[in-house]
Design a protein around this motif. Structure first.
Motif, PDB file in Angstrom:
ATOM      1  N   SER A 287       0.812  -1.213   0.000  1.00 29.02           N
ATOM      2  CA  SER A 287       0.000   0.000   0.000  1.00 29.02           C
ATOM      3  C   SER A 287       0.843   1.260   0.000  1.00 29.02           C
ATOM      4  O   SER A 287       0.356   2.340  -0.257  1.00 29.02           O
ATOM      5  CB  SER A 287      -0.927  -0.005   1.205  1.00 29.02           C
ATOM      6  OG  SER A 287      -0.161   0.083   2.388  1.00 29.02           O
ATOM      7  N   ALA A 330     -10.507   2.186  -1.296  1.00 31.11           N
ATOM      8  CA  ALA A 330      -9.166   1.624  -1.071  1.00 31.11           C
ATOM      9  C   ALA A 330      -8.276   2.662  -0.408  1.00 31.11           C
ATOM     10  O   ALA A 330      -7.595   2.374   0.579  1.00 31.11           O
ATOM     11  CB  ALA A 330      -8.565   1.162  -2.397  1.00 31.11           C
ATOM     12  N   ASN A 333      -9.209   3.084   3.188  1.00 29.31           N
ATOM     13  CA  ASN A 333      -8.779   1.957   3.999  1.00 29.31           C
ATOM     14  C   ASN A 333      -7.304   2.104   4.366  1.00 29.31           C
ATOM     15  O   ASN A 333      -6.907   1.951   5.522  1.00 29.31           O
ATOM     16  CB  ASN A 333      -9.017   0.657   3.218  1.00 29.31           C
ATOM     17  CG  ASN A 333      -8.780  -0.582   4.049  1.00 29.31           C
ATOM     18  OD1 ASN A 333      -7.657  -0.840   4.462  1.00 29.31           O
ATOM     19  ND2 ASN A 333      -9.828  -1.348   4.295  1.00 29.31           N
TER      20      ASN A 333
ATOM     21  N   PHE B  83      -7.258  -3.814   3.108  1.00 28.38           N
ATOM     22  CA  PHE B  83      -8.087  -3.777   1.907  1.00 28.38           C
ATOM     23  C   PHE B  83      -8.157  -5.093   1.144  1.00 28.38           C
ATOM     24  O   PHE B  83      -9.213  -5.428   0.605  1.00 28.38           O
ATOM     25  CB  PHE B  83      -7.656  -2.643   0.987  1.00 28.38           C
ATOM     26  CG  PHE B  83      -8.754  -2.224   0.052  1.00 28.38           C
ATOM     27  CD1 PHE B  83      -9.942  -1.702   0.550  1.00 28.38           C
ATOM     28  CD2 PHE B  83      -8.640  -2.399  -1.303  1.00 28.38           C
ATOM     29  CE1 PHE B  83     -10.979  -1.345  -0.289  1.00 28.38           C
ATOM     30  CE2 PHE B  83      -9.673  -2.040  -2.159  1.00 28.38           C
ATOM     31  CZ  PHE B  83     -10.844  -1.507  -1.659  1.00 28.38           C
TER      32      PHE B  83
END
Lengths: 454, 317
Positions: A287, A330, A333, B83
Motif C-alpha cells: 500500500s 481503497a 482503507n 483492503f
C-alpha cells in the motif's frame, strides 16, 4: 517471455522441509560449509558482486550495506533480521519462515560469518505466531546439530540467534524504529546519520536485513555469483517472491525472475482476474507504493523499471483490484491504516494522517465538498518529505496516485454524495489459493529428543 | 503479578539480552500471560526487573497494539479488515461478528470467552478474508465460517484446527510463547532451552548500559561547529547580554550564532540563518523569533554589530 522459477520457494511443496531432515535431504546446508571456508571480506564482496538488492522495500544493495560496517570499533557487531513484515498485502516472509525456516537460519549463519558477528536477532512481528513457532523448532534442531551455537561445524565461528517477537506496530518494520523497539523502547525512527551500520543496536555496528534478502545468501554462495546474476535483469539480479492478493483467481506467493511483467504474473500464476472483472488499478509493492493502472501491466518487475513508471517495487506485494472496486474506498482503507500506525514522532505525519482520514470519512458519508480534493492534495504535499521516515511519504502514495488516475471517481463522489454505480462491496471469499495446495500439517520435529541439548 | 516460578523465567529472559531493557517487550507479553492484560502490577514488576520507571514501561506498553489495557477473554479473535481482506468480505465478517456478539473494538464478551478486534494487515492476504484466534490463522472465512468459529468459542467447545498450526490454546498461553519462552506446556523442554542458548553470547564486551542512539540523540558529526570568528562574535554578544544584567543562557533562544542548524533531507535546502524567516535576508532584527519575547529591552548586540549589519543591508540593496 519470462517463466516462473523456484529458488527460494523450491522447497515449499516438500511436506517436511521445515525439519532439519527434510531440509538437508532437499539440498539444504550445502552452502554453509562452503561459506565457512571463505574469508569474511570475500563473502561480502561476493554478495556485492552478485548484485543482491534488499528485499524489504528500498532495494538497497545488501553487499554495499555490509561493506559499510566498520571494523575494529571495539564494540560487538550485530545482525538484525527484519521479519516485521507488516506492509499491507505482503506475506512473502511469513510463508518463507513457515515452510523453509532453515533457509533463513543458514543465511543468518553465513551472514554472521561475513560480518564477523556472533549474535543475530530475528525481530518477528508478534502476530506471526506460527512462523515464529516454526523458527523456534528449527533453531532447536540447528543448535542440536551444530549449525548454530559455538564453533559451528568445527569452524571456530560462533553464531547465536535470538527470536524476538514484536507487539503489533507497523513502524517497527522501519529499520531504526525496529532497533529502538528491540532496545525496549517505543518504536520510533531515529535521525540518520548515523546509520545503523555505524551506530545501530546498542550504538554498535549493526546490519539490518530483510528475511528474503538473507534467504538469498545461501543460494549465492552455493550456486555462484554468475548463476545468480543470470537470473533477473542487469540492475536487479535474482528472483523475487511476489505476493499477489485482491481480485485474482488464485492469490498467493509466486517466485519470478526479476524482469517478468505484472501481466505475466497475473495471467500465468494467478490464472487471471475473477470472472467478469478487469484490472482497474494495482499497487505493485504494497500500500506504500503509488497505484498503477491497467495501462501499466506490462511494466517489468525491476526496481528501476517500476520507478520509471512512477511507482516503487517495494516488497513486490502486488494487490490487484478490478473495475468493480472503488479506489476511493481503497485509499480510505489505507489512510486509516497509516493513521493508526503513525508513531506520532513527526507532526506532519501524525496530524496529517488524521486530517486525511477525516476528509475521506466526510466524502464517503456524502458530505464531500469541491475543495476537499485540493485539501487532500495539499495535506499530502505537507506530509511528503517532511517526516523522519518513509511512513509519512507512504501515506500519501495511494492518495496522490488515485487522485492522479481516478480523479473522475472523486469528483463523482463529491458531486453526487455517493460512489459511481456498478461498484460492489466485495468480491466474496477466495475459492482457490496457491497455499491451499501446499502441505499444512503441523508437527513437532521428530529428531529432537528430550534432553538432547545438554 | 508474576508467580515465583514466572519471576524466575522473567529474570532468565532479562539475562538473554546484552542490555536489560531489550527484554521489555517479551516481559510485557509475559505480563499478559500472567494477568490477561497489561496490569498496573505487571508494569511495576517490569520496571523493577529492568531498573526503569513505571512511566517508561507504561509509555512502551501503550505504544503497541498487541498490549491490551482491558482484560482479555479466553480467546482473542482478530478480523483482518485491511483492503485485500475487505475486498473479499473481511469488513462484512467483522461487522457481522460485532453485531452477533454485541461488542466493539477490543471489547470482551460478558462471559469472558472472547475479545474481539479488527486488525491491520495480518500478512495472510492470499487467504482472505482472514480471521485469527490467538494469532493462529483461519483462512478464507465466510461470514458463516466465522460465526461457527465464534459459536464454538462461546460454547466452550474444542476449536477446529486453523489452516496451519496448532489449535488455538487461549490468548494467555499464546502470550507465553510470544515472550520467547517456548511452549508453556513444555516450559523446560528442548525449545525453551534452545531459545535460552544465546544467553551471555554478546559477541564481545557488553555495550554501554545507555546507548547514545535513543530518541532525541544527535550524532556529534551533525552538530555544527563554529569558526573562531563566530565564537568571538558569540562571546561578544554574550558579554553585552551580561552587561545588561541578564544571563546569556536565558536569551540564547533569541537565535544568536549558537542556534543549532539541523541537517535537511532536501538537497536544495539552504541552511537558514538562525532567527530569520525563510527567504529573509540575514541581519534583520530578531523580531518574531521564538524566545525573542524574553529578550532584554536593550539591544544585546554591540554597536559594531549593528553597524556591520547596516552595511550589509545597504550592499544588498
Amino acid at each position: 517471455m519470462a517463466e516462473p522459477i523456484a529458488v527460494l520457494s523450491s522447497r515449499y511443496d516438500v511436506p517436511d522441509a521445515h525439519t532439519l531432515e527434510g531440509y538437508k535431504r532437499e539440498g539444504g546446508y550445502s552452502a554453509l560449509p562452503q561459506a565457512l571456508e571463505i574469508a569474511p571480506g570475500d563473502l561480502v564482496a561476493m554478495v556485492k558482486e552478485a548484485g543482491l538488492r534488499g528485499r524489504g522495500g528500498a532495494g538497497f544493495p545488501t553487499g554495499v550495506k555490509w561493506s559499510f560496517m566498520p571494523k575494529g570499533t571495539g564494540k560487538p557487531t550485530y545482525l538484525v533480521v527484519n521479519a516485521d513484515e507488516s506492509e499491507p498485502g505482503t506475506f512473502k516472509d511469513r510463508e518463507l519462515m513457515e515452510r523453509d525456516p532453515f533457509q533463513l537460519l543458514e543465511g543468518i549463519a553465513i551472514a554472521c560469518h561475513a560480518l564477523e558477528s556472533e549474535r543475530a536477532f530475528i525481530y518477528i512481528r508478534g502476530e506471526y505466531l506460527f512462523p515464529g513457532m516454526r523458527l523456534e523448532e528449527a533453531m532447536t534442531e540447528a543448535y542440536a546439530a551444530g549449525y548454530l551455537g559455538d564453533d559451528i561445524l568445527g569452524s571456530g565461528v560462533n553464531v547465536h540467534v535470538t527470536l524476538h517477537y514484536g507487539a503489533g506496530a507497523y513502524i517497527c518494520g522501519e529499520e531504526t524504529a525496529l532497533l529502538d523497539s528491540l532496545e525496549g523502547r517505543r518504536g520510533q525512527p531515529r535521525l540518520r546519520p548515523p546509520f545503523p551500520a555505524v551506530a545501530g543496536l546498542y550504538a554498535s555496528p549493526t546490519a539490518v536485513n530483510n528475511v528474503e534478502s538473507i534467504a538469498n545468501v545461501p543460494w549465492i554462495v552455493e550456486r555462484g555469483v554468475d548463476w545468480y546474476k543470470s537470473l533477473g535483469t542487469e540492475k536487479s539480479a535474482g528472483t523475487k517472491l511476489v505476493c499477489v492478493s485482491g481480485e485474482v483467481k488464485r492469490p498467493g506467493n509466486y517466485e519470478w525472475p526479476m524482469g517478468a511483467t505484472f501481466r505475466e504474473i497475473i495471467e500465468t500464476s494467478c490464472e487471471g482476474m475473477l470472472d467478469g472483472r478487469e484490472v482497474r488499478f494495482f499497487a505493485p509493492g504494497g500500500s506504500s507504493t503509488p497505484l498503477l493502472t491497467a495501462e501499466h501491466l506490462d511494466v517489468e518487475l525491476d526496481f528501476d523499471a517500476v520507478a520509471a513508471a512512477g511507482s516503487l517495487l517495494g516488497t513486490a506485494a502486488l494487490m490487484v483490484y478490478s473495475d468493480k472496486t472503488s479506489v476511493v474506498e481503497a485509499a480510505r482503507n489505507w489512510t486509516k491504516f497509516y493513521e493508526h500506525e503513525s508513531c506520532g514522532k513527526c507532526t506532519p505525519c501524525r496530524e496529517g494522517t488524521f486530517w486525511l482520514s477525516q476528509v475521506y470519512d466526510r466524502m464517503l458519508s456524502g458530505g464531500g465538498r469541491p475543495q476537499d480534493l485540493q485539501i487532500l492534495d495539499e495535506v499530502c504535499d505537507n506530509i511528503f518529505g517532511r517526516s523522519f521516515c518513509a511512513l509519512g511519504d507512504a501515506a500519501t502514495s495511494p492518495i496522490k496516485s488515485s487522485l492522479k488516475y481516478f480523479r473522475d471517481e472523486y469528483e463523482h463522489l463529491v458531486e453526487h454524495g455517493r460512489l459511481p454505480d456498478g461498484l460492489e462491496p466485495h468480491a466474496g471469499i477466495i475459492t482457490d489459493n496457491a497455499a491451499r495446495h501446499r502441505p499444512t500439517d503441523f508437527a513437532q520435529p521428530a529428531t529432537v529428543r528430550a534432553g538432547s541439548l545438554r | 503479578m508474576f508467580s515465583e516460578q514466572l519471576r524466575g523465567r522473567a529474570e532468565a529472559l532479562v539475562d538473554r539480552y546484552p542490555q536489560k531493557r531489550s527484554a521489555l517487550l517479551p516481559l510485557l507479553h509475559l505480563v499478559q500471560h500472567a494477568d490477561g492484560h497489561i496490569s498496573e502490577d505487571g508494569i511495576a514488576e517490569c520496571a523493577e526487573l529492568l531498573e526503569l520507571t513505571k512511566a517508561e514501561v507504561g509509555a512502551v506498553a501503550t505504544f503497541y497494539t498487541m498490549y491490551k489495557r482491558g482484560e482479555m477473554g479466553r480467546h482473542l479473535v482478530s478480523v483482518c479488515t485491511s483492503f485485500s481482506c475487505a475486498v473479499r468480505g473481511g469488513a462484512e465478517v467483522y461487522d457481522r461478528l460485532k453485531a452477533k456478539l454485541g461488542l466493539a473494538q477490543n471489547e470482551t464478551s460478558a462471559d469472558g470467552s472472547i475479545t474481539l478486534e479488527h486488525a491491520e494487515c495480518l500478512g495472510n492476504c492470499e487467504g482472505a478474508p482472514l480471521v485469527t484466534v490467538d494469532y493462529l490463522n483461519y483462512e478464507c472465512q465466510s461470514v458463516a465460517d466465522a460465526e461457527a468459529l465464534v459459536d464454538a468459542i462461546l460454547a466452550g467447545e474444542t476449536l477446529p484446527p486453523p489452516t496451519r498450526g496448532p489449535v488455538p490454546p487461549g490468548i494467555r498461553e499464546a502470550s507465553y510463547r510470544l515472550a520467547g519462552l517456548g511452549p508453556v506446556e513444555d516450559a523446560d523442554g528442548p525449545i525453551a532451552r534452545a531459545a535460552a542458548k544465546a544467553e551471555g553470547h554478546h559477541g564481545g564486551p557488553t555495550p554501554a548500559a545507555t546507548a547514545p542512539s535513543g530518541p532525541g540523540w544527535v550524532a556529534p558529526e551533525v552538530i555544527p561547529t563554529f569558526s573562531e570568528a563566530e565564537v568571538a562574535e558569540r562571546e561578544a554578544a554574550k558579554a553585552a547580554v551580561r552587561a545588561a544584567g541578564l544571563d546569556p543562557e536565558d536569551v540564547a533562544g533569541a537565535g544568536g550564532p549558537s542556534a543549532r542548524e539541523f541537517p535537511s533531507r532536501d538537497p536544495d535546502f539552504e541552511a537558514q540563518e538562525p532567527g530569520t524567516a525563510p527567504g529573509e535576508k540575514p541581519g534583520r532584527s530578531a523580531a518574531g523569533i521564538p524566545g525573542a519575547g524574553a529578550a532584554p529591552e536593550d539591544d544585546p548586540r554591540t554597536e559594531e554589530q549593528v553597524e556591520a549589519e547596516g552595511d550589509e543591508e545597504s550592499t544588498d540593496g
